[in-house]
Design a protein around this motif. Sequence first.
Motif, PDB file in Angstrom:
ATOM      1  N   ASN A   1      -4.980   3.004   0.064  1.00 19.90           N
ATOM      2  CA  ASN A   1      -5.555   1.956   0.832  1.00 19.90           C
ATOM      3  C   ASN A   1      -7.099   1.881   1.302  1.00 19.90           C
ATOM      4  OD1 ASN A   1      -5.422   3.279   3.286  1.00 19.90           O
ATOM      5  ND2 ASN A   1      -3.338   2.311   4.020  1.00 19.90           N
ATOM      6  N   THR A   2      -7.445   0.475   1.592  1.00 14.43           N
ATOM      7  CA  THR A   2      -8.712   0.515   1.829  1.00 14.43           C
ATOM      8  C   THR A   2      -9.502   1.766   3.813  1.00 14.43           C
ATOM      9  OG1 THR A   2      -9.046  -1.663   1.279  1.00 14.43           O
ATOM     10  CG2 THR A   2     -11.084  -0.999   2.405  1.00 14.43           C
ATOM     11  N   THR A   3      -8.127   1.576   4.080  1.00 12.96           N
ATOM     12  CA  THR A   3      -8.396   3.139   5.084  1.00 12.96           C
ATOM     13  C   THR A   3      -9.170   3.910   5.120  1.00 12.96           C
ATOM     14  OG1 THR A   3      -7.327   0.699   6.856  1.00 12.96           O
ATOM     15  CG2 THR A   3      -7.521   2.817   7.733  1.00 12.96           C
TER      16      THR A   3
ATOM     17  N   HIS B   1     -14.780  -4.681   8.677  1.00 18.71           N
ATOM     18  CA  HIS B   1     -13.149  -4.363   9.359  1.00 18.71           C
ATOM     19  C   HIS B   1     -12.936  -3.291  10.015  1.00 18.71           C
ATOM     20  CE1 HIS B   1      -8.581  -4.167   9.005  1.00 18.71           C
ATOM     21  NE2 HIS B   1      -8.972  -5.836   8.780  1.00 18.71           N
TER      22      HIS B   1
ATOM     23  N   LEU C   1     -16.743  -9.219   0.691  1.00 16.50           N
ATOM     24  CA  LEU C   1     -16.558 -10.378   1.432  1.00 16.50           C
ATOM     25  C   LEU C   1     -15.434  -9.919   2.559  1.00 16.50           C
ATOM     26  CD1 LEU C   1     -16.009 -13.342   0.844  1.00 16.50           C
ATOM     27  CD2 LEU C   1     -13.796 -12.605   0.047  1.00 16.50           C
TER      28      LEU C   1
ATOM     29  N   ASN D   1     -13.179 -11.252   6.281  1.00 16.49           N
ATOM     30  CA  ASN D   1     -12.330 -11.168   6.150  1.00 16.49           C
ATOM     31  C   ASN D   1     -11.908 -12.507   7.291  1.00 16.49           C
ATOM     32  OD1 ASN D   1     -12.250  -9.523   8.654  1.00 16.49           O
ATOM     33  ND2 ASN D   1     -10.322  -9.530   8.725  1.00 16.49           N
TER      34      ASN D   1
ATOM     35  N   ASP E   1     -16.466  -1.916   1.201  1.00 13.06           N
ATOM     36  CA  ASP E   1     -15.255  -2.355   1.684  1.00 13.06           C
ATOM     37  C   ASP E   1     -15.120  -3.857   0.697  1.00 13.06           C
ATOM     38  OD1 ASP E   1     -12.970  -3.410   2.648  1.00 13.06           O
ATOM     39  OD2 ASP E   1     -13.609  -4.072   4.455  1.00 13.06           O
TER      40      ASP E   1
ATOM     41  N   ALA F   1     -12.002  -4.677   0.009  1.00 11.69           N
ATOM     42  CA  ALA F   1     -10.789  -5.080   0.492  1.00 11.69           C
ATOM     43  C   ALA F   1     -10.286  -6.421  -0.073  1.00 11.69           C
ATOM     44  CB  ALA F   1      -9.985  -5.043   1.681  1.00 11.69           C
ATOM     45  N   GLN F   2     -11.034  -7.626   0.551  1.00 13.48           N
ATOM     46  CA  GLN F   2     -10.631  -9.013   0.159  1.00 13.48           C
ATOM     47  C   GLN F   2     -11.428  -9.795  -1.325  1.00 13.48           C
ATOM     48  OE1 GLN F   2      -9.144 -11.071   1.433  1.00 13.48           O
ATOM     49  NE2 GLN F   2      -8.352  -9.444   4.010  1.00 13.48           N
TER      50      GLN F   2
ATOM     51  N   SER G   1      -7.924  -2.688  -1.146  1.00 14.52           N
ATOM     52  CA  SER G   1      -6.847  -2.591  -1.756  1.00 14.52           C
ATOM     53  C   SER G   1      -5.446  -3.195  -2.706  1.00 14.52           C
ATOM     54  CB  SER G   1      -6.611  -3.147  -0.008  1.00 14.52           C
ATOM     55  OG  SER G   1      -6.476  -2.020   0.624  1.00 14.52           O
TER      56      SER G   1
ATOM     57  N   HIS H   1      -3.185  -4.918  -2.868  1.00 18.70           N
ATOM     58  CA  HIS H   1      -1.765  -5.562  -2.258  1.00 18.70           C
ATOM     59  C   HIS H   1      -2.219  -6.916  -2.191  1.00 18.70           C
ATOM     60  CE1 HIS H   1      -3.127  -3.552   1.566  1.00 18.70           C
ATOM     61  NE2 HIS H   1      -3.026  -4.712   1.810  1.00 18.70           N
ATOM     62  N   LYS H   2      -3.436  -7.367  -2.092  1.00 15.53           N
ATOM     63  CA  LYS H   2      -4.155  -8.822  -1.888  1.00 15.53           C
ATOM     64  C   LYS H   2      -4.225  -9.222  -3.528  1.00 15.53           C
ATOM     65  CE  LYS H   2      -6.392  -6.741   2.696  1.00 15.53           C
ATOM     66  NZ  LYS H   2      -5.579  -7.121   3.689  1.00 15.53           N
TER      67      LYS H   2
HETATM   68  C1  LIG Z   1     -12.267  -6.482   4.739  1.00 18.52           C
HETATM   69  C2  LIG Z   1     -10.670  -5.755   4.922  1.00 18.52           C
HETATM   70  N1  LIG Z   1     -11.428  -4.129   4.346  1.00 18.52           N
HETATM   71  C3  LIG Z   1     -10.090  -3.466   5.028  1.00 18.52           C
HETATM   72  C4  LIG Z   1      -8.667  -3.968   4.869  1.00 18.52           C
HETATM   73  C5  LIG Z   1      -7.561  -2.892   5.358  1.00 18.52           C
HETATM   74  O1  LIG Z   1      -7.193  -2.762   4.416  1.00 18.52           O
HETATM   75  P1  LIG Z   1      -5.850  -1.530   4.632  1.00 18.52           P
HETATM   76  O2  LIG Z   1      -4.897  -2.154   5.273  1.00 18.52           O
HETATM   77  O3  LIG Z   1      -5.157  -1.804   3.254  1.00 18.52           O
HETATM   78  O4  LIG Z   1      -6.627  -0.250   4.026  1.00 18.52           O
HETATM   79  C6  LIG Z   1      -8.394  -4.891   5.288  1.00 18.52           C
HETATM   80  C7  LIG Z   1      -7.363  -5.580   5.419  1.00 18.52           C
HETATM   81  O5  LIG Z   1      -7.105  -7.100   6.184  1.00 18.52           O
HETATM   82  C8  LIG Z   1      -9.579  -6.356   4.520  1.00 18.52           C
HETATM   83  O6  LIG Z   1      -9.325  -7.833   4.821  1.00 18.52           O
END
Ligand SMILES: Cc1ncc(COP(=O)(O)O)c(C=O)c1O
Length: 432
Positions: free
Chosen positions: A131-133, A158, A214, A216, A242, A244-245, A265, A267-268
């Motif tokens: 995942n992104t984290t 985030h 972008l 969150n 980042d 993810a979005q 990530s 999964h989004k």
């Molecule tokens: C902008 C952004 N960065 C990072 C994350 C973390 O993603 P993950 O829990 O898949 O690592 C999210 C999750 O909502 C997010 O919206």
Amino acid sequence: MQLTNVSRREFMKQVAAGSAGILMLEPFLRIRESFAAALASVPRRPESASDFVQLREQYSLAPDVIYFNHGSIGTIPKPVQKAHEQYLRVCESNPWLYMWGGEWEAPREKVRSKAAAVLHCQPDEVAITHNTTEAFNLLAQGLPIGAGDEVLFSSINHPGASICWFHHSQKLGYTVRQFDFPVARAAELTEDELLDLYDRQISPRTRVLVFPYLDNMIGVRHPIHRLARLAKARGVRYVAVDAAQIVGMLPVSVGDSAVDVLATSPHKWLQAPKGLGLLYVRKAVQPDIHPMWVTWGQNRWKGTARIFEDYGTRNMPELLALGDAIAFNLRIAAEKREARLRHLWQFFRQRVTAHPKLEWRSPQHWPISASLYAVEVKGHKSTDVARLLFEKEGFVMRPFATKELNTLRITPNVFSTEEEMERFFVAIERYF
Ligand SMILES: Cc1ncc(COP(=O)(O)O)c(C=O)c1O
């Protein structure tokens, strides 16, 4: 489809002939064929109302749910879900046979190539993470930074891309500076002001700049090409994004930018099974980063982003389904996807702006906005509003309640409709 597994006798025969891998992969190839047939019925250039109805039918979302929360977690298209379940069934029929081995090399690399096609970069610049984290944890412990160096990001970064820097700075000696993003002024923001904001914050000590493609909470789409160039011109060594979005929502082209690292990530917005991530690391930067996962046999991946992957036992069915989710996403023409999301954004924004009980809290210009926007129901707590609208009307939206925000976050997808949005305004009249 009947899934015939490999019989022991057949398998041993193939082992003796040196071609067991092909036989092992056979059930998976059949699943892929049936997935490809299902994909052919998905409209490639959706435009009309009936195209979007047809698209919505590709998903398992409950009919009484109005899902405006793709930004938290996506929903997997039915053909991807079916393929995923079938991969799982085959793997579980003989885990030893199906989960390990060199035969996976080719299918895995196909998924990587598809991911590279989405990000517009080279396949050997893509690592398949969780995942992104995870990606930001890799950077926070693995970049060559220390005393005297500064990592810079804003308050709308985030936590998954922020907290790890504070943690690892204690041991590695670098400093972390988080500046206040003008959240209250988001609706007036222009692209030039956004660039200027970062320009003013970068100092001679800033060695790493982190920002969301972008964010969150309020949905500020950062101009990554311009911002990365600006940062490099100001002497920043590493630019980490980042994403993810945005990956899967709007086109991303990282390979032709000055960005060094970009994480997402799937999964989004890529609507892949949960638990897999994608990480882009620019070729020239790869040797600078110490891997986080360290295990046997890993050195053969030196010189590619695969060096950053976890080589413990991985989830093969999810990996294969990620490839299918990407294929599903790419099936819909990017310009049609963007046109639809922009149309919904425009529709919702105009209605909110004209509504006396509501306030639009996101940017007003599409190039720095996206399908993620924040709306305040004046005089009501966002958490209460979200709960009530879910319980009474089936709306799924993410509330934010911070010192600056009391908002609902709306994240529709291409198959969301104006009728669903209309129902939101009817519900506002009814309950508030
Ligand atoms: C902008 C952004 N960065 C990072 C994350 C973390 O993603 P993950 O829990 O898949 O690592 C999210 C999750 O909502 C997010 O919206």
